[in-house]
Design an enzyme around this catalytic site. Sequence first.
Site, mmCIF file in Angstrom:
data_model
loop_
_atom_site.group_PDB
_atom_site.id
_atom_site.type_symbol
_atom_site.label_atom_id
_atom_site.label_comp_id
_atom_site.label_asym_id
_atom_site.label_seq_id
_atom_site.Cartn_x
_atom_site.Cartn_y
_atom_site.Cartn_z
ATOM 1 N N ILE A 146 0.847 -1.207 0.000
ATOM 2 C CA ILE A 146 0.000 0.000 0.000
ATOM 3 C C ILE A 146 0.875 1.248 0.000
ATOM 4 C CG2 ILE A 146 -1.912 -1.176 1.175
ATOM 5 C CD1 ILE A 146 -1.174 0.565 3.674
ATOM 6 N N ASP A 147 2.155 1.097 0.328
ATOM 7 C CA ASP A 147 3.044 2.270 0.396
ATOM 8 C C ASP A 147 3.432 2.787 -0.996
ATOM 9 O OD1 ASP A 147 2.926 1.600 3.046
ATOM 10 O OD2 ASP A 147 4.921 0.714 3.118
ATOM 11 N N ARG A 182 -14.138 21.754 14.006
ATOM 12 C CA ARG A 182 -12.851 21.237 14.493
ATOM 13 C C ARG A 182 -11.857 21.022 13.363
ATOM 14 N NH1 ARG A 182 -15.521 16.789 18.459
ATOM 15 N NH2 ARG A 182 -15.327 17.992 20.375
ATOM 16 N N GLY A 190 2.303 4.344 5.105
ATOM 17 C CA GLY A 190 3.152 4.672 3.964
ATOM 18 C C GLY A 190 4.642 4.593 4.240
ATOM 19 N N ARG A 286 -8.549 17.493 16.729
ATOM 20 C CA ARG A 286 -8.600 16.073 17.086
ATOM 21 C C ARG A 286 -7.750 15.322 16.082
ATOM 22 N NH1 ARG A 286 -10.807 17.817 20.981
ATOM 23 N NH2 ARG A 286 -12.833 17.267 21.868
ATOM 24 N N HIS A 292 -4.396 0.250 10.417
ATOM 25 C CA HIS A 292 -4.625 -0.941 9.591
ATOM 26 C C HIS A 292 -5.968 -0.956 8.871
ATOM 27 C CE1 HIS A 292 -1.240 -1.902 12.116
ATOM 28 N NE2 HIS A 292 -0.893 -2.785 11.185
ATOM 29 N N GLN A 294 -6.542 0.909 6.647
ATOM 30 C CA GLN A 294 -6.122 1.151 5.258
ATOM 31 C C GLN A 294 -5.781 -0.136 4.518
ATOM 32 O OE1 GLN A 294 -3.398 5.001 5.441
ATOM 33 N NE2 GLN A 294 -3.550 3.946 7.392
ATOM 34 N N ARG A 295 -5.547 -1.193 5.266
ATOM 35 C CA ARG A 295 -5.230 -2.473 4.614
ATOM 36 C C ARG A 295 -6.431 -3.413 4.646
ATOM 37 N NH1 ARG A 295 0.349 -3.290 7.331
ATOM 38 N NH2 ARG A 295 -0.549 -5.284 7.943
HETATM 39 O O1 F6P Z 1 4.349 -1.584 4.457
HETATM 40 C C1 F6P Z 1 2.990 -1.590 4.680
HETATM 41 C C2 F6P Z 1 2.655 -1.004 6.030
HETATM 42 O O2 F6P Z 1 1.250 -1.004 6.157
HETATM 43 C C3 F6P Z 1 3.242 0.363 6.316
HETATM 44 O O3 F6P Z 1 2.536 1.404 5.690
HETATM 45 C C4 F6P Z 1 3.177 0.403 7.821
HETATM 46 O O4 F6P Z 1 4.141 1.293 8.356
HETATM 47 C C5 F6P Z 1 3.505 -1.017 8.191
HETATM 48 O O5 F6P Z 1 3.178 -1.819 7.067
HETATM 49 C C6 F6P Z 1 2.732 -1.514 9.397
HETATM 50 O O6 F6P Z 1 3.162 -2.802 9.665
HETATM 51 P P1 F6P Z 1 2.454 -3.806 10.662
HETATM 52 O O7 F6P Z 1 1.285 -4.413 9.946
HETATM 53 O O8 F6P Z 1 3.510 -4.813 10.953
HETATM 54 O O9 F6P Z 1 2.003 -3.024 11.850
#
Ligand code: F6P
Length: 367
Positions: A146-147, A182, A190, A286, A292, A294-295
């Site tokens: 995702i980075d 706010r 990233g 705030r 996560h 984002q994943r």
């Molecule tokens: O490399 C992908 C990533 O989601 C980065 O953006 C983030 O810094 C890292 O992995 C987080 O890793 P973990 O899932 O081990 O917390």
Amino acid sequence: MKTKIAVLTGGGDCPGLNGAIKWVTKTALDPRLAKERSIQFEVIGIREGWKGLVDVDPDDPKSRKRHIMPLNEEVVRAWDRYGGTNLGTSRTNPFNPQNDRSNKLLENIEKLKIDVIVAIGGEDTLGVAYKLHKLGIKTIGIPKTIDLDLVGTDYSLGFDSAVNVITEEIDRLRTTAGSHNRIFVVETMGRHAGWLALNGGECSGAYIILIPEYPFDVEHVCELLLERTGREVQYSIVVVSEGAKLCGKEEIYKDDKLDDFGHRSLGGIAQYVADVITKRTGFEARYVILSHLQRGGVPSSRDRLMARWFGIAAVDMILSDDFGRMVSYLHGEIASVPLKEIIDKLKLVDVNKYYDTERYNGRRSIL
Ligand code: F6P
């Protein structure tokens, strides 16, 4: 004798991985294509990335069942609709100098009679694939992160879905931000590359975007916010990448722990920025760390399509004996690049080209 392909996913999970596994499997086992080929394939999935291939005991059927998943068209039929990775993942580095298990890895590859490994991952996972390639193992990489910081490709799986999450979450924040007048500081992932923050901020129309490639002055952030005083809408969205740095300072890390590849976990800059904004401007601020989220979720249409094309291309490369390379997407076409050229490098945002250093935002002139 069938050629045995082992597929694995390594590093952080993301939407698109299951689609890539599906399309490697489907393309390798497609009965129509098989008729035209001189070689036939068998496909297995390795659970939990390189960890599975190191931990498996090939002589023990229970261990094989635990670490290896035979794949066929029926098993992977619906996988492309789902996020995460059905094979599981890990950040295991078999070549970690503090715990080198590369001999075990090589022994297991031989005992399991694996002919080709398709590794789906980012720089760390593909770095292992490159080391194996140098040791004579046939490997192919599929770019995932995702980075979006992998060199040699304009796209890596997961990025589009993650930008969509950022955009959707910021859309949601706007209603509450607006109701309370706010400032919301939103921290994206990233690592050391600002692509997620920049594209996520641009897509959601953030007022300020802070990226690792351009260290920022927090006083300037406050000035930019104060410039908006008196307008009818009294809230602002500030997007900050987890790897963004204050001028002359280091990144903020969650703790001192190092993973198997020597990385530390970034995080916490949003809280710092929100605190300073509250103190210096009098606006109520705030912060939200998207982390996560984002994943998570299902793959976007772009991730489904790219996963499909990358998976198919990986099998094409196996058929043409094109090993030690990563499938890539360059200038609108599927291509491939040597793994050698993509390791130990990061693709960062070109500030001159893509960033407005005055307004701390995306570019305002494109041509
Ligand atoms: O490399 C992908 C990533 O989601 C980065 O953006 C983030 O810094 C890292 O992995 C987080 O890793 P973990 O899932 O081990 O917390």
